[in-house]
Enzyme design. Structure first.
Site, PDB file in Angstrom:
ATOM      1  N   ASP A  24       0.860  -1.182   0.000  1.00  0.00           N
ATOM      2  CA  ASP A  24       0.000   0.000   0.000  1.00  0.00           C
ATOM      3  C   ASP A  24       0.898   1.235   0.000  1.00  0.00           C
ATOM      4  O   ASP A  24       1.610   1.502   0.965  1.00  0.00           O
ATOM      5  CB  ASP A  24      -0.895  -0.016   1.237  1.00  0.00           C
ATOM      6  N   ASP A 139      -2.471   2.682  -6.159  1.00  0.00           N
ATOM      7  CA  ASP A 139      -1.553   2.717  -5.023  1.00  0.00           C
ATOM      8  C   ASP A 139      -1.576   1.480  -4.143  1.00  0.00           C
ATOM      9  O   ASP A 139      -1.054   1.506  -3.029  1.00  0.00           O
ATOM     10  CB  ASP A 139      -1.834   3.954  -4.156  1.00  0.00           C
ATOM     11  N   GLU A 140      -2.125   0.371  -4.620  1.00  0.00           N
ATOM     12  CA  GLU A 140      -2.076  -0.844  -3.801  1.00  0.00           C
ATOM     13  C   GLU A 140      -2.165  -2.101  -4.657  1.00  0.00           C
ATOM     14  O   GLU A 140      -2.736  -2.094  -5.747  1.00  0.00           O
ATOM     15  CB  GLU A 140      -3.173  -0.850  -2.733  1.00  0.00           C
TER      16      GLU A 140
END
Length: 461
Positions: A24, A139-140
C-alpha cells in the site's frame, strides 16, 4: 539481490503456507510530488483538482500525513481544505492578517502523467518480485510470494551475534524469511521508484491488507500462520475485510464490537442477520480466507461517497456533490474510461438510502456534464437532511485506452473490497471493502487504506 527464492525457502513444498504481501503506497500522489520537489518533504501537501483560479469544481485527491493533522482528508471539497489549511503562498510572517506559515500547506494539482510514470516503476518492481500480482488501484496491490520465500524462521549463527527476533510490527516473535523478503520488496520500491510504501505480510489476502494499514507510513507488519486470529481479535469490526459502517452498526446492535467478538459469534445468527456475507465475515474474523491472488478485471462502475453532519443546507450539499463529481471524473480520466450513466446517492437520517441515475445518449468523459447531471439529480432532495452523499458513473467503456493504473481494478463482486469511509487508508484508507450491495443493503464506500481516494461500485443497477 535477484528476485529468486531466498536461502532456506522451500517453494516446492505443496503443503507450505501461502505468503501474501499487501503493498500500500503511502500518500502516493503527495509522495510523487515530493519526488519531483524534495523541498516538500516533511511539509503538509495537498493534491487535488480545482485549485486553479476560476475553477468551480474540485476535490482533494490525497493529503499528506502532515496535512491530515489539520483535518484535511481525501474527497474534501477544495474550499473546505483551504479553510482548514490555507496555501503556503498566502503566508507572510510580517503580516499579522496573513496565515501563519506553520498552519499552511503546499497545494498541487493532479498530474496523472507524472504519477503514471512513477506507478510504472512501482509496477515493474512488484511483477519482478512475485509470480502472482493482483493490482487493486494506482496505489495498492497484493502479491503471492510463496514461491519466492517461506515462513521458515531465520537460522541463528553460532559464531556471530545475530538476533533472530522479529523487527517488524505485529505478533511475529521470530524473524522469518518472509519478513526479510517483504522488507526487500518495500525497500526496493523506494530505492527504484523513489516513493514509500507500507507492506503487510500474512498467509491470506484479508489479513495482509489489514496488516499493511496497521503501522503507516513505511510500515512492515508481519502476521505469521496461526497468529492471524490473535492479531485481529482486539481490532474493531470495521477492520475486518468486508465490514463497512452499516454492517458495523448492525453488528454492534448484536453486541459484536471487535473482530474477536465476530469470530466467536454464532455463524448461523450472523447469516440470518447479514445474509451469505455473515458467514464469510465470521470466517475472516477467524483469520480464514482462501481467496487466491489473481489478476483483476474491470469495474462495473466508479463511485465516491462522503459522510457529513446531517444537514439540509442546500449550499453545503451542492458543494459536497461538486467535490465528489470532480473526484469521480478524475478517476475516470485516470483509467481512460467513458461512462453512459451518472447517478447520485443520498442517505437521509436515520439510514435511508436513496439513489437516482440518468442515462446519456452515448459514452462520455465530460467533467462539466457529470457535475451538472449530479447537481440536477440532487435537486429532488433539496429540502431533505442528508448524512451521506455519493456520486457514481456506470456502464463504463474502456475502449479508448488501456488502464492507466498501477495495475487494474477490483472486479465488482463478492471478493472486491468495501471501504469504511472514515479515513485514507484511507480512507483505510482506500478504506477498501466489497463493492455492491451486501446482505444488509449496504453499499461500498470509496477510500483505500491510505486515504487516497479509490472508486468502487456503490449501488447495483
Amino acid at each position: 539481490m535477484d528476485s529468486g527464492t531466498l536461502p532456506g525457502a522451500e517453494p516446492d513444498d505443496a503443503d507450505a503456507e501461502r505468503v501474501v504481501l499487501h503493498v500500500d503506497m503511502d500518500c502516493f500522489y503527495a509522495s510523487c510530488e515530493r519526488l519531483r520537489d524534495p523541498e516538500l518533504r516533511g511539509e503538509p501537501v495537498v493534491v487535488g483538482m480545482g485549485y486553479e483560479p476560476g475553477e468551480t469544481i474540485g476535490a482533494v485527491a490525497t493529503a499528506s500525513y502532515e496535512a491530515r493533522e489539520f483535518g484535511v482528508d481525501s474527497a474534501d471539497p477544495i474550499s473546505a481544505a483551504l479553510e482548514a489549511l490555507p496555501r503556503r503562498s498566502e503566508a507572510d510572517p510580517d503580516d499579522p492578517d496573513a496565515p501563519d506559515p506553520a498552519e499552511t500547506a503546499h497545494y498541487r494539482t493532479v498530474d496523472m502523467e507524472h504519477y503514471k510514470s512513477i506507478a510504472a516503476g512501482v509496477k515493474e518492481v512488484l511483477h519482478d518480485c512475485a509470480d502472482a500480482v493482483r493490482e487493486v488501484s494506482v496505489d495498492e496491490a497484493y502479491l503471492d510470494v510463496t514461491e519466492r520465500t517461506s515462513w521458515e524462521p531465520v537460522a541463528s549463527v553460532d559464531d556471530a551475534e545475530v538476533s533472530t527476533e522479529s523487527t517488524a510490527s505485529g505478533p511475529a516473535e521470530r524473524r522469518t524469511l518472509a519478513e526479510g523478503y517483504a522488507r526487500y520488496v518495500r525497500d526496493r520500491i523506494e530505492r527504484e521508484a523513489g516513493v514509500p510504501a507500507s507492506v503487510g505480510v500474512a498467509p491470506n489476502m484479508s489479513a495482509a491488507k489489514i496488516a499493511s494499514d496497521h503501522d503507516k507510513p513505511e510500515g512492515l507488519v508481519v502476521v505469521p500462520p496461526g497468529r492471524v486470529g490473535e492479531f485481529l481479535a482486539p481490532l474493531p469490526t470495521e477492520a475486518v475485510h468486508g465490514v463497512g459502517p452499516v454492517t458495523a452498526r448492525t453488528l454492534s446492535g448484536m453486541g459484536i464490537e471487535t473482530a474477536g467478538d465476530l469470530a466467536e459469534a454464532d455463524p448461523a445468527e450472523l447469516e440470518s442477520e447479514l445474509g451469505e456475507r455473515g458467514r464469510e465475515l465470521h470466517e475472516r474474523a477467524r483469520g480464514e480466507d482462501d481467496r487466491e491472488v489473481t489478476p483483476t478485471g474491470l469495474p462495473k462502475s466508479l463511485s465516491r461517497e462522503s459522510s457529513l453532519p446531517p444537514t439540509d443546507d442546500v449550499g453545503t450539499k451542492r458543494e459536497r456533490v461538486r467535490a465528489l463529481a470532480a473526484d469521480v471524473s478524475r478517476r475516470a480520466g485516470e483509467r481512460e474510461c467513458l461512462y453512459r450513466t451518472i447517478g447520485i446517492k443520498v442517505v437521509t437520517p436515520p439510514y435511508d438510502v436513496n439513489t437516482r441515475a440518468r442515462s446519456l445518449p452515448g459514452p462520455v468523459d465530460d467533467p462539466e456534464l457529470l457535475e451538472e447531471v449530479a447537481l440536477d439529480l440532487l435537486e429532488e432532495f433539496e429540502e431533505d437532511r442528508a448524512r451521506k452523499l455519493g456520486v457514481r458513473v456506470s456502464k463504463l467503456d474502456f475502449a479508448r485506452g488501456d488502464q492507466a493504473t498501477l495495475g487494474g481494478f477490483e472486479i465488482a463482486g463478492s471478493d472486491a473490497e468495501e471501504s469504511g469511509g472514515g479515513r485514507d487508508g484511507d480512507e483505510r484508507d482506500s478504506e477498501s471493502r466489497s463493492p455492491g450491495v451486501n446482505g444488509t443493503g449496504e453499499e461500498s464506500t470509496a477510500r483505500n487504506c491510505d486515504g487516497q481516494t479509490s472508486l468502487v461500485e456503490f449501488d447495483a443497477e
